[in-house]
Design a protein around this motif. Structure first.
Motif, PDB file in Angstrom:
ATOM      1  N   LEU A  54       0.801  -1.219   0.000  1.00  0.00           N
ATOM      2  CA  LEU A  54       0.000   0.000   0.000  1.00  0.00           C
ATOM      3  C   LEU A  54       0.838   1.275   0.000  1.00  0.00           C
ATOM      4  CD1 LEU A  54      -2.663  -1.034   2.673  1.00  0.00           C
ATOM      5  CD2 LEU A  54      -2.964  -0.969   0.190  1.00  0.00           C
ATOM      6  N   ALA A  55       2.023   1.231   0.625  1.00  0.00           N
ATOM      7  CA  ALA A  55       2.753   2.477   0.869  1.00  0.00           C
ATOM      8  C   ALA A  55       4.237   2.387   0.566  1.00  0.00           C
ATOM      9  CB  ALA A  55       2.557   2.883   2.337  1.00  0.00           C
ATOM     10  N   GLY A  56       4.666   1.326  -0.097  1.00  0.00           N
ATOM     11  CA  GLY A  56       6.094   1.105  -0.266  1.00  0.00           C
ATOM     12  C   GLY A  56       6.687   1.570  -1.564  1.00  0.00           C
ATOM     13  N   ARG A  57       6.019   2.471  -2.266  1.00  0.00           N
ATOM     14  CA  ARG A  57       6.524   2.888  -3.577  1.00  0.00           C
ATOM     15  C   ARG A  57       7.150   4.278  -3.552  1.00  0.00           C
ATOM     16  NH1 ARG A  57       2.838  -0.857  -4.301  1.00  0.00           N
ATOM     17  NH2 ARG A  57       3.079  -2.320  -6.034  1.00  0.00           N
ATOM     18  N   GLY A  58       7.905   4.560  -2.514  1.00  0.00           N
ATOM     19  CA  GLY A  58       8.639   5.819  -2.454  1.00  0.00           C
ATOM     20  C   GLY A  58       7.773   6.962  -1.984  1.00  0.00           C
ATOM     21  N   GLY A  59       8.407   8.086  -1.716  1.00  0.00           N
ATOM     22  CA  GLY A  59       7.670   9.257  -1.249  1.00  0.00           C
ATOM     23  C   GLY A  59       8.422   9.959  -0.143  1.00  0.00           C
ATOM     24  N   ASN A  60       7.704  10.813   0.555  1.00  0.00           N
ATOM     25  CA  ASN A  60       8.306  11.624   1.605  1.00  0.00           C
ATOM     26  C   ASN A  60       8.637  10.790   2.838  1.00  0.00           C
ATOM     27  OD1 ASN A  60       8.057  14.001   0.084  1.00  0.00           O
ATOM     28  ND2 ASN A  60       5.931  14.267   0.736  1.00  0.00           N
ATOM     29  N   ALA A  61       9.387  11.406   3.743  1.00  0.00           N
ATOM     30  CA  ALA A  61       9.703  10.790   5.028  1.00  0.00           C
ATOM     31  C   ALA A  61       9.541  11.857   6.107  1.00  0.00           C
ATOM     32  CB  ALA A  61      11.128  10.240   5.033  1.00  0.00           C
ATOM     33  N   TYR A  62       8.618  11.640   7.007  1.00  0.00           N
ATOM     34  CA  TYR A  62       8.398  12.562   8.119  1.00  0.00           C
ATOM     35  C   TYR A  62       7.639  11.823   9.211  1.00  0.00           C
ATOM     36  CZ  TYR A  62       3.785  13.047   5.862  1.00  0.00           C
ATOM     37  OH  TYR A  62       2.567  12.796   5.287  1.00  0.00           O
ATOM     38  N   LEU A  63       7.516  12.448  10.379  1.00  0.00           N
ATOM     39  CA  LEU A  63       6.729  11.898  11.479  1.00  0.00           C
ATOM     40  C   LEU A  63       5.519  12.783  11.725  1.00  0.00           C
ATOM     41  CD1 LEU A  63       9.385  10.799  14.153  1.00  0.00           C
ATOM     42  CD2 LEU A  63       8.094   9.335  12.589  1.00  0.00           C
ATOM     43  N   SER A  64       4.356  12.188  11.744  1.00  0.00           N
ATOM     44  CA  SER A  64       3.131  12.917  12.058  1.00  0.00           C
ATOM     45  C   SER A  64       3.065  13.200  13.547  1.00  0.00           C
ATOM     46  CB  SER A  64       1.907  12.094  11.640  1.00  0.00           C
ATOM     47  OG  SER A  64       1.936  11.812  10.257  1.00  0.00           O
ATOM     48  N   ASP A  65       2.328  14.227  13.914  1.00  0.00           N
ATOM     49  CA  ASP A  65       2.264  14.636  15.321  1.00  0.00           C
ATOM     50  C   ASP A  65       1.752  13.516  16.219  1.00  0.00           C
ATOM     51  OD1 ASP A  65       3.261  17.110  14.730  1.00  0.00           O
ATOM     52  OD2 ASP A  65       1.333  18.154  14.795  1.00  0.00           O
ATOM     53  N   HIS A  66       0.760  12.753  15.759  1.00  0.00           N
ATOM     54  CA  HIS A  66       0.201  11.708  16.621  1.00  0.00           C
ATOM     55  C   HIS A  66       1.179  10.543  16.789  1.00  0.00           C
ATOM     56  CE1 HIS A  66      -1.169   9.724  12.809  1.00  0.00           C
ATOM     57  NE2 HIS A  66      -1.294  10.970  12.444  1.00  0.00           N
ATOM     58  N   ILE A  67       2.048  10.344  15.817  1.00  0.00           N
ATOM     59  CA  ILE A  67       3.103   9.330  15.981  1.00  0.00           C
ATOM     60  C   ILE A  67       4.149   9.823  16.974  1.00  0.00           C
ATOM     61  CG2 ILE A  67       4.886   7.993  14.810  1.00  0.00           C
ATOM     62  CD1 ILE A  67       2.068   7.214  13.978  1.00  0.00           C
ATOM     63  N   VAL A  68       4.521  11.100  16.861  1.00  0.00           N
ATOM     64  CA  VAL A  68       5.474  11.685  17.800  1.00  0.00           C
ATOM     65  C   VAL A  68       4.914  11.665  19.220  1.00  0.00           C
ATOM     66  CG1 VAL A  68       6.750  13.778  18.419  1.00  0.00           C
ATOM     67  CG2 VAL A  68       6.522  13.123  16.023  1.00  0.00           C
ATOM     68  N   ASP A  69       3.623  11.973  19.357  1.00  0.00           N
ATOM     69  CA  ASP A  69       2.998  11.955  20.678  1.00  0.00           C
ATOM     70  C   ASP A  69       3.131  10.578  21.332  1.00  0.00           C
ATOM     71  OD1 ASP A  69       2.269  14.596  20.490  1.00  0.00           O
ATOM     72  OD2 ASP A  69       0.211  14.181  19.844  1.00  0.00           O
ATOM     73  N   ALA A  70       2.929   9.520  20.546  1.00  0.00           N
ATOM     74  CA  ALA A  70       3.046   8.165  21.084  1.00  0.00           C
ATOM     75  C   ALA A  70       4.479   7.894  21.537  1.00  0.00           C
ATOM     76  CB  ALA A  70       2.610   7.144  20.035  1.00  0.00           C
ATOM     77  N   LEU A  71       5.439   8.227  20.709  1.00  0.00           N
ATOM     78  CA  LEU A  71       6.837   7.970  21.041  1.00  0.00           C
ATOM     79  C   LEU A  71       7.328   8.871  22.163  1.00  0.00           C
ATOM     80  CD1 LEU A  71       8.325   7.514  17.460  1.00  0.00           C
ATOM     81  CD2 LEU A  71       7.921   5.745  19.181  1.00  0.00           C
ATOM     82  N   ALA A  72       6.788  10.084  22.249  1.00  0.00           N
ATOM     83  CA  ALA A  72       7.200  11.003  23.304  1.00  0.00           C
ATOM     84  C   ALA A  72       6.749  10.519  24.674  1.00  0.00           C
ATOM     85  CB  ALA A  72       6.652  12.398  23.032  1.00  0.00           C
ATOM     86  N   ASP A  73       5.831   9.577  24.711  1.00  0.00           N
ATOM     87  CA  ASP A  73       5.395   8.969  25.962  1.00  0.00           C
ATOM     88  C   ASP A  73       6.251   7.746  26.245  1.00  0.00           C
ATOM     89  OD1 ASP A  73       4.017   8.136  28.207  1.00  0.00           O
ATOM     90  OD2 ASP A  73       2.340   7.276  27.087  1.00  0.00           O
ATOM     91  N   ASP A  74       7.526   7.989  26.558  1.00  0.00           N
ATOM     92  CA  ASP A  74       8.469   6.927  26.910  1.00  0.00           C
ATOM     93  C   ASP A  74       8.534   5.840  25.842  1.00  0.00           C
ATOM     94  OD1 ASP A  74      10.367   5.720  28.607  1.00  0.00           O
ATOM     95  OD2 ASP A  74       8.839   4.424  29.492  1.00  0.00           O
ATOM     96  N   LEU A  75       8.691   6.251  24.590  1.00  0.00           N
ATOM     97  CA  LEU A  75       8.804   5.323  23.459  1.00  0.00           C
ATOM     98  C   LEU A  75       7.683   4.280  23.478  1.00  0.00           C
ATOM     99  CD1 LEU A  75      12.625   4.545  23.087  1.00  0.00           C
ATOM    100  CD2 LEU A  75      11.266   6.296  21.946  1.00  0.00           C
ATOM    101  N   ASN A  76       6.452   4.757  23.500  1.00  0.00           N
ATOM    102  CA  ASN A  76       5.296   3.849  23.543  1.00  0.00           C
ATOM    103  C   ASN A  76       5.059   3.276  22.148  1.00  0.00           C
ATOM    104  OD1 ASN A  76       2.837   2.541  23.862  1.00  0.00           O
ATOM    105  ND2 ASN A  76       2.036   4.100  25.252  1.00  0.00           N
ATOM    106  N   THR A  77       5.829   2.262  21.801  1.00  0.00           N
ATOM    107  CA  THR A  77       5.736   1.686  20.447  1.00  0.00           C
ATOM    108  C   THR A  77       4.429   0.940  20.192  1.00  0.00           C
ATOM    109  OG1 THR A  77       7.071  -0.203  21.192  1.00  0.00           O
ATOM    110  CG2 THR A  77       8.220   1.607  20.077  1.00  0.00           C
TER     111      THR A  77
END
Length: 489
Positions: free
Chosen positions: A368-391
């Motif tokens: 679905l998403a593996g054909r190239g493109g940008n690379a960034y982190l969305s805010d909601h992904i950062v929010d999860a990781l900012a909570d003690d690396l809540n993977t």
């Protein structure tokens, strides 16, 4: 954004807001491998966990503001024994260099397959390196310097050509923490629970070796403290020396600290939970006593243990797996994904079922998403990781993007997190190359089945599905009208 980052600190036993000493120079040290044999899958956990933390810190504070040090221990009695066993016809020092060189090269190849950042991915020519991978043997001078400082402060002593750290002397020094405070155990508890080397030259059973004499078959360097016999360092002093060299001395002219004593302290020290005692307890003792500081690092992070199929990993149980062995059967990204499904502080049960589920998810996301493109982190992904690396929460957010059809955003986040590194077609071709079926035959049968379904020839469609099932091929008809397939393991 930076104010939202919270990390669990082994030092305080609480999850606290992360406040760097200098936001322009955030510094992270992680204990790396001892290069005497293939790294096992348990060794991969801190490599993956702290690679993710490094990525997050770079996102929050900027790529030029974060320095990551992950050491290589290339002087150790296990290395000496391996060299003597495998290369008996070579001079011992030459045999040691062969063992450490080959093992380090293999380690790098294995972890590269796991999608971790490497120094060459981060460092830029003409700029101060932001990812340093120091070798212990390149820091003997720094080890000797720290040992000399410890002797001068009365925190270490010479006995029978050894230099030993004195736990009792540490207890009498002002400012420095009490020995055992980090692991939250009394000296009596530490002594009863530790495998203490008994030696007649020790003043106290808890004292540990900083330097020891070398025999004719051991690597050797000029000894500190006026000891005439050449010797080699103990294990714990290595990390104190390498952390000081690359995260303290290297930043003396760049740190903007309101408190001058903070210059001898760095931000984060990481490693496996098995290192809390004695390794990290001893690192703290050495560094704090040598540099007269109350802390070595402000935040200490430790990943939990790994077991395999519900049991402790052990060669005697036949469930001991190296990274290299697992890479023969699974893509490195599958190993990475499977590792991140469990929160880093929790024990992880490494199972075939979990690997299969991880592979299935990545197969879909590559499609679905593996054909190239940008690379960034969305805010909601950062929010999860900012909570003690809540993977686990991070992965739930990625699944939510999939469910919303936000596949471009999904791909951008995955690429930043160390996934989708091959591209969809490469992934598919490599995966199919490992299968025991003819992909062309499968695609032809799927095309024929699609024609039968369009013609409402359900009997023929079912017959083709049964034929695919006999080939051990699982077919999935998607809502968007496409059909995907995989070989059941």
């Amino acid at each position: 954004m930076a104010a939202r980052l919270r990390l669990y600190n082994t030092l305080t036993r609480s999850k606290d807001a992360f406040v760097p000493i200098d936001p322009g120079n955030v510094r992270l040290y992680v204990c790396g491998p001892t290069v005497y044999d293939y790294a096992h899958i348990g060794n991969a956990r801190p490599i993956i966990v702290f690679d993710l933390l490094f990525r997050l810190l770079r996102h929050v504070y900027g790529k030029e503001a974060v320095t990551y040090v992950r050491n290589i221990t290339d002087v150790d009695d296990k290395i000496n024994a391996r060299a003597a066993r495998d290369y008996p016809d070579l001079p011992q020092n030459e045999a040691i260099r062969v063992v450490t060189g080959k093992t380090e090269e293999q380690f790098h190849a294995d972890i590269w397959a796991l999608g971790v950042l490497m120094p060459e991915d981060v460092n830029e020519a003409g700029k101060a390196p932001r990812f340093v991978e120091p070798r212990a043997t390149e820091h003997i001078d720094e080890m000797r310097m720290i040992i000399e400082r410890l002797i001068a402060r009365g925190a270490a002593y010479v006995a029978e050509e050894h230099v030993l750290f004195s736990v009792a002397a540490m207890q009498k020094l002002p400012r420095v923490p009490q020995y055992g405070a980090f692991s939250k155990r009394s000296l009596d508890e530490l002594l009863s629970g530790a495998r203490v080397d008994v030696a007649p030259y020790k003043r106290d059973p808890m004292d540990f070796v900083l330097w020891k004499p070398s025999g004719p078959q051991d690597p050797a360097w000029p000894s500190p403290a006026g000891i005439r016999t050449p010797g080699r360092p103990g294990w714990h002093i290595e990390c104190s020396a390498m952390a000081w060299k690359h995260l303290v001395q290297a930043f003396e002219t760049r740190l903007s600290c309101s408190d001058p004593t903070e210059r001898e302290i760095f931000d984060i020290h990481g490693g496996g939970i098995d290192l809390v005692f004695p390794h990290h307890e001893n690192e703290i003792a050495q560094s704090c006593c040598a540099f007269d500081t109350p802390r070595m690092a402000n935040v200490w992070m430790h990943n939990g243990f790994l077991q395999v199929e519900g049991e402790k990993m052990s060669k005697s149980l036949g469930n001991f797996f190296t990274i290299n062995e697992l890479l023969q059967d699974w893509p490195g990204e599958v190993l990475r994904f499977n590792m991140l499904r469990t929160h880093y502080r929790q024990p992880i049960d490494w199972t075939v079922k979990g690997l299969e589920e991880s592979e299935k998810t990545l197969d879909r996301w590559y499609e679905l998403a593996g054909r190239g493109g940008n690379a960034y982190l969305s805010d909601h992904i950062v929010d999860a990781l900012a909570d003690d690396l809540n993977t686990p929460k991070m992965l739930a957010e990625l699944h939510a993007l999939d469910g919303q059809g936000a596949h471009e955003e999904l791909g951008a986040n995955l690429r930043t997190l160390g996934f989708l590194l091959e591209g969809a077609e490469v992934w598919k071709a490599r995966r199919q190359a490992t299968l025991s079926v003819d992909p062309a035959q499968v695609e032809a049968l799927i095309a024929a089945r699609k024609e039968a379904r369009v013609a409402k020839n359900w009997a023929e469609s079912d017959r083709i599905r049964d034929e695919l099932a006999a080939l051990n091929v699982v077919v999935k008809d998607n809502k968007d009208g496409t059909t995907t397939w995989e070989v059941a393991r």
